[in-house]
Design a protein around this motif. Structure first.
Motif, PDB file in Angstrom:
ATOM      1  N   GLU A 178       0.793  -1.227   0.000  1.00  0.00           N
ATOM      2  CA  GLU A 178       0.000   0.000   0.000  1.00  0.00           C
ATOM      3  C   GLU A 178       0.830   1.285   0.000  1.00  0.00           C
ATOM      4  O   GLU A 178       0.325   2.347  -0.337  1.00  0.00           O
ATOM      5  CB  GLU A 178      -0.942   0.006   1.211  1.00  0.00           C
ATOM      6  CG  GLU A 178      -2.004  -1.088   1.156  1.00  0.00           C
ATOM      7  CD  GLU A 178      -2.930  -1.039   2.355  1.00  0.00           C
ATOM      8  OE1 GLU A 178      -2.691  -0.202   3.246  1.00  0.00           O
ATOM      9  OE2 GLU A 178      -3.879  -1.830   2.398  1.00  0.00           O
ATOM     10  N   LYS A 179       2.085   1.217   0.383  1.00  0.00           N
ATOM     11  CA  LYS A 179       2.890   2.431   0.499  1.00  0.00           C
ATOM     12  C   LYS A 179       3.286   2.966  -0.886  1.00  0.00           C
ATOM     13  O   LYS A 179       3.515   2.207  -1.817  1.00  0.00           O
ATOM     14  CB  LYS A 179       4.157   2.156   1.313  1.00  0.00           C
ATOM     15  CG  LYS A 179       3.899   1.577   2.703  1.00  0.00           C
ATOM     16  CD  LYS A 179       3.210   2.563   3.609  1.00  0.00           C
ATOM     17  CE  LYS A 179       3.207   2.110   5.059  1.00  0.00           C
ATOM     18  NZ  LYS A 179       2.568   0.823   5.305  1.00  0.00           N
ATOM     19  N   THR A 180       3.379   4.298  -1.012  1.00  0.00           N
ATOM     20  CA  THR A 180       3.781   4.947  -2.255  1.00  0.00           C
ATOM     21  C   THR A 180       5.296   5.097  -2.295  1.00  0.00           C
ATOM     22  O   THR A 180       5.907   5.566  -1.341  1.00  0.00           O
ATOM     23  CB  THR A 180       3.133   6.341  -2.375  1.00  0.00           C
ATOM     24  OG1 THR A 180       1.715   6.202  -2.319  1.00  0.00           O
ATOM     25  CG2 THR A 180       3.518   7.000  -3.690  1.00  0.00           C
ATOM     26  N   ASN A 190      12.106   9.035   4.141  1.00  0.00           N
ATOM     27  CA  ASN A 190      10.772   8.692   4.640  1.00  0.00           C
ATOM     28  C   ASN A 190       9.765   9.814   4.353  1.00  0.00           C
ATOM     29  O   ASN A 190      10.145  10.891   3.879  1.00  0.00           O
ATOM     30  CB  ASN A 190      10.832   8.334   6.132  1.00  0.00           C
ATOM     31  CG  ASN A 190      11.192   9.512   7.021  1.00  0.00           C
ATOM     32  OD1 ASN A 190      10.906  10.669   6.716  1.00  0.00           O
ATOM     33  ND2 ASN A 190      11.827   9.226   8.156  1.00  0.00           N
ATOM     34  N   PRO A 191       8.469   9.594   4.615  1.00  0.00           N
ATOM     35  CA  PRO A 191       7.452  10.604   4.275  1.00  0.00           C
ATOM     36  C   PRO A 191       7.561  11.928   5.031  1.00  0.00           C
ATOM     37  O   PRO A 191       6.875  12.890   4.684  1.00  0.00           O
ATOM     38  CB  PRO A 191       6.135   9.888   4.613  1.00  0.00           C
ATOM     39  CG  PRO A 191       6.444   8.442   4.459  1.00  0.00           C
ATOM     40  CD  PRO A 191       7.844   8.308   4.978  1.00  0.00           C
ATOM     41  N   ALA A 192       8.422  11.980   6.046  1.00  0.00           N
ATOM     42  CA  ALA A 192       8.659  13.239   6.754  1.00  0.00           C
ATOM     43  C   ALA A 192       9.862  13.982   6.177  1.00  0.00           C
ATOM     44  O   ALA A 192      10.364  14.928   6.787  1.00  0.00           O
ATOM     45  CB  ALA A 192       8.871  12.971   8.240  1.00  0.00           C
ATOM     46  N   ILE A 230      10.958  -1.820   6.548  1.00  0.00           N
ATOM     47  CA  ILE A 230      11.172  -0.448   7.018  1.00  0.00           C
ATOM     48  C   ILE A 230       9.892   0.371   6.873  1.00  0.00           C
ATOM     49  O   ILE A 230       9.471   1.075   7.792  1.00  0.00           O
ATOM     50  CB  ILE A 230      12.320   0.222   6.240  1.00  0.00           C
ATOM     51  CG1 ILE A 230      13.650  -0.462   6.551  1.00  0.00           C
ATOM     52  CG2 ILE A 230      12.409   1.709   6.594  1.00  0.00           C
ATOM     53  CD1 ILE A 230      14.780  -0.039   5.635  1.00  0.00           C
ATOM     54  N   MET A 231       9.261   0.276   5.713  1.00  0.00           N
ATOM     55  CA  MET A 231       8.059   1.066   5.466  1.00  0.00           C
ATOM     56  C   MET A 231       6.892   0.594   6.333  1.00  0.00           C
ATOM     57  O   MET A 231       6.082   1.402   6.788  1.00  0.00           O
ATOM     58  CB  MET A 231       7.704   1.023   3.978  1.00  0.00           C
ATOM     59  CG  MET A 231       8.722   1.742   3.103  1.00  0.00           C
ATOM     60  SD  MET A 231       8.182   2.037   1.383  1.00  0.00           S
ATOM     61  CE  MET A 231       8.179   0.376   0.739  1.00  0.00           C
ATOM     62  N   ASP A 232       6.810  -0.700   6.572  1.00  0.00           N
ATOM     63  CA  ASP A 232       5.746  -1.233   7.431  1.00  0.00           C
ATOM     64  C   ASP A 232       5.896  -0.775   8.878  1.00  0.00           C
ATOM     65  O   ASP A 232       4.908  -0.536   9.579  1.00  0.00           O
ATOM     66  CB  ASP A 232       5.754  -2.765   7.392  1.00  0.00           C
ATOM     67  CG  ASP A 232       4.754  -3.310   6.379  1.00  0.00           C
ATOM     68  OD1 ASP A 232       3.827  -2.571   5.996  1.00  0.00           O
ATOM     69  OD2 ASP A 232       4.910  -4.473   5.969  1.00  0.00           O
TER      70      ASP A 232
END
Length: 204
Positions: A100-102, A174-176, A199-201
């Motif tokens: 699900e991650k972009t 990361n998204p930040a 990592i993303m999970d």
């Protein structure tokens, strides 16, 4: 300071950074196979560049999705195209797995003199869609590379032609908009994908 001394100093600093990563990595040996995790993610600095569509690029560009950043250049004969091709395969395999991650691939040119937006557009689109290639003022570029510990340097031959020596690692943002992990070559596809998903999970 001459080039040889600069290279020795940069190499020594790089080894110290890797040693610090490895110390932290020992805590994750059983969990990760191909990645060095930063104990404290590094916030991207303020900078102002442009992408292959001439759109402004700043640290805010990296907020809201995961990015795999590679610093290279379009005249690179082997490492750069091979790495970007591998990253695109990783991106496609993750996409097909219904994760699900972009995820986006970002090529940051260390040769902005030759890598204009038009050149980068033709280059990055060859490796797949929805990726980004970045160029711009060398001083602004240096703000980014220094903050992330990325080395690059022009090297001229006897005929005044040049290439660019540069770091070959892939950085995970990361998204930040924080540098959170580093993948060193060579990249083993399945190990890279497994580590990336973990990592993303685990990201809050």
């Amino acid at each position: 300071m001459n080039t040889k001394k600069k290279f020795i100093i940069i190499s020594f600093v790089t080894l110290l950074i890797i040693a610090a990563f490895m110390l932290n990595q020992s805590e994750h040996e059983s969990e990760f196979k191909s990645v060095l995790i930063l104990e404290e993610p590094i916030q991207l600095p303020d900078f102002s560049l442009i992408d292959h569509e001439k759109k402004p690029v700043s640290k805010d560009t990296f907020k809201g999705q995961w990015d795999l950043i590679f610093f290279g250049f379009t005249n690179c004969p082997d490492i750069c195209p091979t790495t970007i091709h591998t990253l695109n395969l990783i991106k496609q395999k993750i996409k097909k797995s219904d994760f699900e991650k972009t995820l986006r691939i970002a090529l940051v040119s260390v040769d902005p003199e030759r890598d204009t937006p038009l050149v980068l557009s033709q280059y990055i689109n060859y490796f797949g869609d929805q990726n980004i290639a970045i160029t711009g003022d060398i001083e602004e570029m240096t703000k980014l590379t220094k903050a992330l510990g990325i080395f690059f340097e022009k090297v001229f031959d006897d005929y005044d032609n040049y290439t660019v020596n540069h770091s070959a690692a892939v950085l995970l943002i990361n998204p930040a908009a924080e540098f959170s992990a580093l993948f060193s070559a060579p990249h083993i596809l399945e190990d890279f994908i497994d580590d990336l998903k973990k990592i993303m999970d685990d990201y809050l």
